[in-house]
Scaffold this motif. Structure first.
Motif, PDB file in Angstrom:
ATOM      1  N   ASP A 161      19.504 -40.323 -13.383  1.00  0.00           N
ATOM      2  CA  ASP A 161      18.964 -38.966 -13.441  1.00  0.00           C
ATOM      3  C   ASP A 161      20.068 -38.016 -13.912  1.00  0.00           C
ATOM      4  O   ASP A 161      21.016 -37.737 -13.164  1.00  0.00           O
ATOM      5  N   PRO A 162      19.974 -37.469 -15.118  1.00  0.00           N
ATOM      6  CA  PRO A 162      21.075 -36.636 -15.651  1.00  0.00           C
ATOM      7  C   PRO A 162      21.229 -35.295 -14.939  1.00  0.00           C
ATOM      8  O   PRO A 162      22.228 -34.612 -15.139  1.00  0.00           O
ATOM      9  N   THR A 163      20.253 -34.915 -14.095  1.00  0.00           N
ATOM     10  CA  THR A 163      20.356 -33.640 -13.371  1.00  0.00           C
ATOM     11  C   THR A 163      21.211 -33.763 -12.116  1.00  0.00           C
ATOM     12  O   THR A 163      21.470 -32.764 -11.439  1.00  0.00           O
ATOM     13  N   PHE A 164      21.642 -34.979 -11.794  1.00  0.00           N
ATOM     14  CA  PHE A 164      22.414 -35.222 -10.575  1.00  0.00           C
ATOM     15  C   PHE A 164      23.840 -35.572 -10.947  1.00  0.00           C
ATOM     16  O   PHE A 164      24.092 -36.529 -11.697  1.00  0.00           O
ATOM     17  N   GLY A 165      24.795 -34.782 -10.404  1.00  0.00           N
ATOM     18  CA  GLY A 165      26.198 -35.068 -10.686  1.00  0.00           C
ATOM     19  C   GLY A 165      26.480 -35.036 -12.169  1.00  0.00           C
ATOM     20  O   GLY A 165      26.035 -34.136 -12.895  1.00  0.00           O
ATOM     21  N   GLU A 166      27.209 -36.034 -12.641  1.00  0.00           N
ATOM     22  CA  GLU A 166      27.485 -36.166 -14.064  1.00  0.00           C
ATOM     23  C   GLU A 166      26.708 -37.350 -14.605  1.00  0.00           C
ATOM     24  O   GLU A 166      27.049 -38.505 -14.356  1.00  0.00           O
ATOM     25  N   ASP A 167      25.593 -37.031 -15.273  1.00  0.00           N
ATOM     26  CA  ASP A 167      24.720 -38.065 -15.849  1.00  0.00           C
ATOM     27  C   ASP A 167      24.210 -39.034 -14.790  1.00  0.00           C
ATOM     28  O   ASP A 167      24.094 -40.241 -15.024  1.00  0.00           O
ATOM     29  N   GLY A 168      23.920 -38.508 -13.578  1.00  0.00           N
ATOM     30  CA  GLY A 168      23.314 -39.332 -12.541  1.00  0.00           C
ATOM     31  C   GLY A 168      24.293 -39.985 -11.591  1.00  0.00           C
ATOM     32  O   GLY A 168      23.879 -40.765 -10.728  1.00  0.00           O
ATOM     33  N   ILE A 169      25.584 -39.702 -11.723  1.00  0.00           N
ATOM     34  CA  ILE A 169      26.605 -40.358 -10.896  1.00  0.00           C
ATOM     35  C   ILE A 169      27.533 -39.308 -10.289  1.00  0.00           C
ATOM     36  O   ILE A 169      27.957 -38.367 -10.973  1.00  0.00           O
ATOM     37  N   VAL A 170      27.837 -39.458  -8.999  1.00  0.00           N
ATOM     38  CA  VAL A 170      28.849 -38.660  -8.312  1.00  0.00           C
ATOM     39  C   VAL A 170      29.982 -39.591  -7.899  1.00  0.00           C
ATOM     40  O   VAL A 170      29.736 -40.659  -7.323  1.00  0.00           O
ATOM     41  N   VAL A 171      31.208 -39.200  -8.195  1.00  0.00           N
ATOM     42  CA  VAL A 171      32.388 -39.973  -7.802  1.00  0.00           C
ATOM     43  C   VAL A 171      33.299 -39.059  -6.988  1.00  0.00           C
ATOM     44  O   VAL A 171      33.525 -37.900  -7.374  1.00  0.00           O
ATOM     45  N   HIS A 172      33.828 -39.581  -5.858  1.00  0.00           N
ATOM     46  CA  HIS A 172      34.749 -38.774  -5.055  1.00  0.00           C
ATOM     47  C   HIS A 172      35.862 -39.647  -4.508  1.00  0.00           C
ATOM     48  O   HIS A 172      35.632 -40.789  -4.100  1.00  0.00           O
ATOM     49  N   ASN A 173      37.068 -39.079  -4.503  1.00  0.00           N
ATOM     50  CA  ASN A 173      38.198 -39.800  -3.918  1.00  0.00           C
ATOM     51  C   ASN A 173      39.054 -38.838  -3.101  1.00  0.00           C
ATOM     52  O   ASN A 173      38.867 -37.626  -3.136  1.00  0.00           O
ATOM     53  N   SER A 174      39.949 -39.418  -2.318  1.00  0.00           N
ATOM     54  CA  SER A 174      40.902 -38.653  -1.510  1.00  0.00           C
ATOM     55  C   SER A 174      40.226 -37.719  -0.516  1.00  0.00           C
ATOM     56  O   SER A 174      40.705 -36.613  -0.257  1.00  0.00           O
ATOM     57  N   ALA A 175      39.099 -38.135   0.079  1.00  0.00           N
ATOM     58  CA  ALA A 175      38.418 -37.294   1.070  1.00  0.00           C
ATOM     59  C   ALA A 175      39.329 -37.003   2.249  1.00  0.00           C
ATOM     60  O   ALA A 175      39.281 -35.915   2.841  1.00  0.00           O
ATOM     61  N   ALA A 176      40.176 -37.979   2.616  1.00  0.00           N
ATOM     62  CA  ALA A 176      41.072 -37.802   3.762  1.00  0.00           C
ATOM     63  C   ALA A 176      42.444 -37.292   3.343  1.00  0.00           C
ATOM     64  O   ALA A 176      43.351 -37.200   4.177  1.00  0.00           O
ATOM     65  N   GLY A 177      42.613 -36.986   2.060  1.00  0.00           N
ATOM     66  CA  GLY A 177      43.871 -36.412   1.610  1.00  0.00           C
ATOM     67  C   GLY A 177      44.880 -37.390   1.081  1.00  0.00           C
ATOM     68  O   GLY A 177      45.966 -36.988   0.639  1.00  0.00           O
ATOM     69  N   GLY A 178      44.557 -38.663   1.097  1.00  0.00           N
ATOM     70  CA  GLY A 178      45.491 -39.656   0.575  1.00  0.00           C
ATOM     71  C   GLY A 178      45.110 -40.094  -0.816  1.00  0.00           C
ATOM     72  O   GLY A 178      44.305 -39.465  -1.501  1.00  0.00           O
ATOM     73  N   ASP A 179      45.704 -41.199  -1.244  1.00  0.00           N
ATOM     74  CA  ASP A 179      45.411 -41.724  -2.575  1.00  0.00           C
ATOM     75  C   ASP A 179      45.033 -43.194  -2.478  1.00  0.00           C
ATOM     76  O   ASP A 179      45.377 -43.999  -3.341  1.00  0.00           O
ATOM     77  N   GLY A 180      44.327 -43.530  -1.380  1.00  0.00           N
ATOM     78  CA  GLY A 180      43.911 -44.917  -1.195  1.00  0.00           C
ATOM     79  C   GLY A 180      42.436 -45.087  -1.488  1.00  0.00           C
ATOM     80  O   GLY A 180      41.853 -44.381  -2.309  1.00  0.00           O
ATOM     81  N   ASP A 181      41.821 -46.040  -0.798  1.00  0.00           N
ATOM     82  CA  ASP A 181      40.412 -46.345  -1.036  1.00  0.00           C
ATOM     83  C   ASP A 181      39.501 -45.322  -0.358  1.00  0.00           C
ATOM     84  O   ASP A 181      39.748 -44.873   0.755  1.00  0.00           O
ATOM     85  N   ASP A 182      38.408 -44.974  -1.058  1.00  0.00           N
ATOM     86  CA  ASP A 182      37.282 -44.220  -0.494  1.00  0.00           C
ATOM     87  C   ASP A 182      36.036 -45.061  -0.734  1.00  0.00           C
ATOM     88  O   ASP A 182      35.777 -45.468  -1.879  1.00  0.00           O
ATOM     89  N   GLU A 183      35.259 -45.318   0.324  1.00  0.00           N
ATOM     90  CA  GLU A 183      34.070 -46.163   0.183  1.00  0.00           C
ATOM     91  C   GLU A 183      32.868 -45.507   0.850  1.00  0.00           C
ATOM     92  O   GLU A 183      32.982 -44.927   1.933  1.00  0.00           O
ATOM     93  N   GLY A 184      31.702 -45.604   0.193  1.00  0.00           N
ATOM     94  CA  GLY A 184      30.449 -45.109   0.754  1.00  0.00           C
ATOM     95  C   GLY A 184      29.632 -46.265   1.279  1.00  0.00           C
ATOM     96  O   GLY A 184      29.034 -47.016   0.500  1.00  0.00           O
ATOM     97  N   ASN A 185      29.603 -46.430   2.610  1.00  0.00           N
ATOM     98  CA  ASN A 185      28.979 -47.618   3.201  1.00  0.00           C
ATOM     99  C   ASN A 185      27.492 -47.466   3.479  1.00  0.00           C
ATOM    100  O   ASN A 185      26.776 -48.462   3.551  1.00  0.00           O
ATOM    101  N   ASP A 186      27.020 -46.232   3.689  1.00  0.00           N
ATOM    102  CA  ASP A 186      25.600 -46.046   3.954  1.00  0.00           C
ATOM    103  C   ASP A 186      25.193 -44.659   3.483  1.00  0.00           C
ATOM    104  O   ASP A 186      26.036 -43.755   3.329  1.00  0.00           O
ATOM    105  N   ILE A 187      23.874 -44.479   3.264  1.00  0.00           N
ATOM    106  CA  ILE A 187      23.377 -43.242   2.665  1.00  0.00           C
ATOM    107  C   ILE A 187      22.048 -42.857   3.296  1.00  0.00           C
ATOM    108  O   ILE A 187      21.264 -43.722   3.718  1.00  0.00           O
TER     109      ILE A 187
END
Length: 737
Positions: free
Chosen positions: A295-321
């Motif tokens: 769906d191009p109306t969501f995020g960038e061409d249908g995809i949202v990417v996010h990193n460093s939610a906790a302020g670091g530069d390691g792994d960010d994972e989305g386990n459930d939605i």
């Protein structure tokens, strides 16, 4: 009706009463035969005989006439030539217009007719004419024309040229000869000038993207005309895909429809007309695409990417939605901070894929219970908008093998709800009696606020047991469930080549009757060295439901032997009690995504797939792969149209597309792929990140919104297959139509 005729010659009349001869009058005079006393004098004069012999009426003097129905002379009314008098009528009677007759019929009111409404240009003369007004039993004797309280004329017909611009309501009142009245209105509309007509503007509506065989509604309602003239519509196809038989329901409706019968682009033209001139054409494009496109109306061409939610530069994972009724998206998982510690994270996005800053200040909530790490594995929403997450944290001792199950409860604004266990957090360890690992893998909330978590716990022998925890809405264990709020499953008698049998609860679901279903995997009861996919069913009090597979437990394996592994990763129920499990199956060397369908009694539904099981491998996408390539089903969702969706991932190496995120769509009725969904029923994503070599993407969870859109959460990373190096993982959300 009584009608009597009299005239000044005193001709004979019929009366409805018998008049007796008067022999003595008020003056005491007795008259002789054929005489009657004169009115007012008492002198006997010759009288007029009436039909009854011997009865006579008096002779009235000039200016008098007999009153109807009596022998009394009353003053008459002179009409016409002098000396001609009309009779007086008694109470309840009146003279008929133009006659000498009295009648008891009531007067009929006149009917006013002010003529038809008028529209003129300012300064032009308006003629108002009431001559078509009528009186059915008399004569109209007066006309009066008024606007509001102002009298315009008392003529039957008149002209007026000084009406102001605008709308005028003129009232005509007519009066008949019996003083009865009636009114009628005429509307006079005066325009400024006879301005030139402005052409209308056609608006064919926005472009649309639909599914094949979907009914499309076109909308020309935003077409306009500056003169406010009524519009007519003309729609036509300009082009449509080769082979399409699409046709409009009507070419002249404001909102016609058509069926986009095949994939492709449909261009239509709209022209509107205001009765005098047509508009320029406007075009609309309708594109029919297979379901399962981003769906191009969501995020960038249908995809949202996010990193460093906790302020670091390691792994960010989305386990459930999860998705709420407003289209907001919630993801839980983990993020590594600058110190290298894993934190539980909740992300909240608006329907357009931007972070909702009303949640936690920036759209993200990060929680670290200890300095040794915590992670969110599953998320659920209640009807009030509260958010529940389950997972685990590492104990302060720092031994990563010792973790405790956790539940976090947040309000809709991202603040911990202190009405839940005092601080918004529940922690439990030793559910199976040991002091090792306790993990919450999935969570559900019922309509009364009870919270259910499934996962696993180590017992005193360090063997793994499947666990269900049930908490009340205040965060305390519900003692009426199982053993003080906890159900544990372990079969010490199962055959195994391992030191102990093991049982994991990976996903949980509730039905409308309050029954609880858990899927996962464990040691097969009677076959050595086999992992079985398992389903447990419990009643609301935590006791096994023995109507389900005899003892409340169903386990599924394939061909016994070395390397047979089966696991259920997620579970869903339909409205008729059927059970769907997504997971994986590894007979011998290859791993397949597995989808099982069981009936409500725990028996596989043989009408679905191959005796109740559907398998899918990367071979179906990339033929010729080596056997070690695999695909896994991690999560499952059902729609209202009878379809089942599974998300997961696969590995295809250099011969394929690396490690893509996958979505499968099957018909629930028979387990066949829905071939109008992306590529033959399977959607593939391998471009969430711009990688130099290959993408690694994993779909961890899937959910549908109330309009059928598909959301998947997971992670993505880049890797180099030649040196086995890879980047850190980023949390990803995919949205498909």
């Amino acid at each position: 009706m009584i009608r009597v005729t009299l005239n000044n010659i005193m001709k004979p009349v019929w009366l409805f009463a018998i008049w007796f001869a008067l022999t003595t009058n008020a003056h005491g005079v007795t008259c002789g035969p054929n005489e009657a006393p004169d009115q007012g004098t008492g002198i006997c004069k010759p009288a007029t005989a009436v039909p009854n012999p011997g009865t006579y009426l008096p002779t009235c003097t000039e200016g008098y006439r007999l009153t109807q129905g009596s022998n009394i002379c009353s003053p008459g009314t002179e009409v016409g030539a002098p000396g001609i008098w009309l009779p007086g009528c008694p109470t309840g009677f009146r003279l008929i217009q133009g006659t000498e007759q009295c009648t008891d019929m009531p007067n009929i009111s006149p009917v006013a007719n002010a003529g038809s409404d008028k529209t003129v240009i300012e300064g032009n003369t308006v003629t108002l004419d009431g001559s078509k007004s009528t009186d059915p039993d008399g004569t109209i004797i007066a006309y009066e024309w008024k606007e509001g309280s102002s009298v315009l004329s008392r003529a039957v017909k008149f002209n007026k040229s000084n009406f102001s611009v605008g709308t005028h309501t003129i009232t005509l009142t007519v009066t008949d000869n019996d003083d009865a009245t009636d009114t009628d209105n005429v509307i006079v509309t005066v325009t400024v000038t006879d301005a030139p007509n402005t052409p209308p503007v056609a608006n064919a509506g926005p472009n649309q993207t639909v599914l094949p065989q979907e009914t499309v509604t076109l909308d020309g309602s935003k077409s306009s005309d500056a003169d406010d003239d009524m519009l007519s519509y003309q729609w036509n196809f300009v082009s449509k895909p080769a082979g399409s038989n699409a046709s409009l329901s009507s070419e002249t409706d404001m909102r016609p429809t058509f069926v986009a019968d095949i994939v492709g682009s449909y261009q239509l033209r709209l022209i509107v007309n205001d009765g005098s001139v047509s508009s320029a054409a406007d075009w609309v494009v309708v594109t029919a695409v297979n379901h399962g496109t981003l769906d191009p109306t969501f995020g960038e061409d249908g995809i949202v990417v996010h990193n460093s939610a906790a302020g670091g530069d390691g792994d960010d994972e989305g386990n459930d939605i999860a998705v709420d009724s407003s289209g907001n998206t919630y993801v839980t998982g983990s993020s590594v901070n600058a110190a290298g510690t894993t934190n539980m994270v909740i992300w909240k996005y608006k329907s357009d894929g931007t972070l909702d800053t009303t949640f936690g200040g920036d759209g993200i909530v990060v929680h670290l219970y200890t300095d040794f790490g915590s992670s969110g594995n599953a998320i659920a929403l209640d009807s009030a908008g509260n958010i529940y997450v389950t997972g685990s944290f590492v104990r302060p001792e720092g031994d990563t093998t010792n973790t405790d199950m956790m539940i976090w409860k947040y309000k809709s604004n991202g603040i911990l709800d202190t009405s839940f266990s005092g601080n918004g957090i529940v922690i439990d360890n030793g559910a199976a009696g040991g002091d090792g690992t306790d993990v919450g893998k999935d969570i559900a909330v019922d309509s009364t606020g009870n919270v259910y978590v499934t996962g696993y716990s180590h017992n005193a022998d360090s063997a793994t047991e499947m666990i269900i925890w049930k908490y009340k809405s205040d965060g305390t264990l519900n003692a009426s469930f199982g053993n003080n709020g906890i159900v544990a499953y372990y079969n010490p008698d199962a055959e195994t080549d391992y030191p102990f049998p093991f049982y994991y609860g990976d996903a949980i679901a509730l039905d409308d009757a309050g029954n609880i279903y858990v899927t996962g995997d464990g040691t097969a009861s009677e076959v050595s060295a086999v992992w079985a996919m398992m389903i447990w069913k419990y009643k609301n009090d935590g006791t096994p439901d023995t109507t389900f597979s005899d003892d409340g437990i169903a386990e599924f394996i394939g061909v016994p032997g070395m390397g047979n592994f089966y696991s259920g990763n997620d579970i869903a129920l339909d409205s008729t009690g059927n059970i769907y499990i997504a997971g994986w199956q590894r007979p011998y060397f290859s791993t397949y995504m597995a989808l099982w369908k069981c009936k409500s009694d725990g028996v596989l539904d043989s009408t679905f797939g191959d005796d109740g099981v559907v398998l899918s491998s990367m071979y179906s996408l990339y033929p010729g792969l080596e056997p070690e390539y695999y695909s896994v089903g991690n999560d499952i969702a059902l729609d209202s149209a009878g379809n089942v969706y599974v998300t997961g991932d696969g590995y295809a190496g250099l011969e394929g597309q690396g490690h893509p995120m996958l979505i499968w769509k099957y018909r629930r009725s028979n387990g066949t792929l829905v071939d109008t969904f992306d590529i033959d029923g399977i959607a593939v994503s391998d471009g969430a990140l711009a990688c130099e070599y290959l993408n690694g993407e994993t779909g961890r969870a899937i959910v549908l919104d109330n309009t059928g859109n598909i959301y998947v959460s997971g992670s993505a990373y880049c890797y180099n297959p030649w040196d086995s190096s890879s980047s850190d993982k980023d949390m990803v959300i995919w949205k498909y139509k």
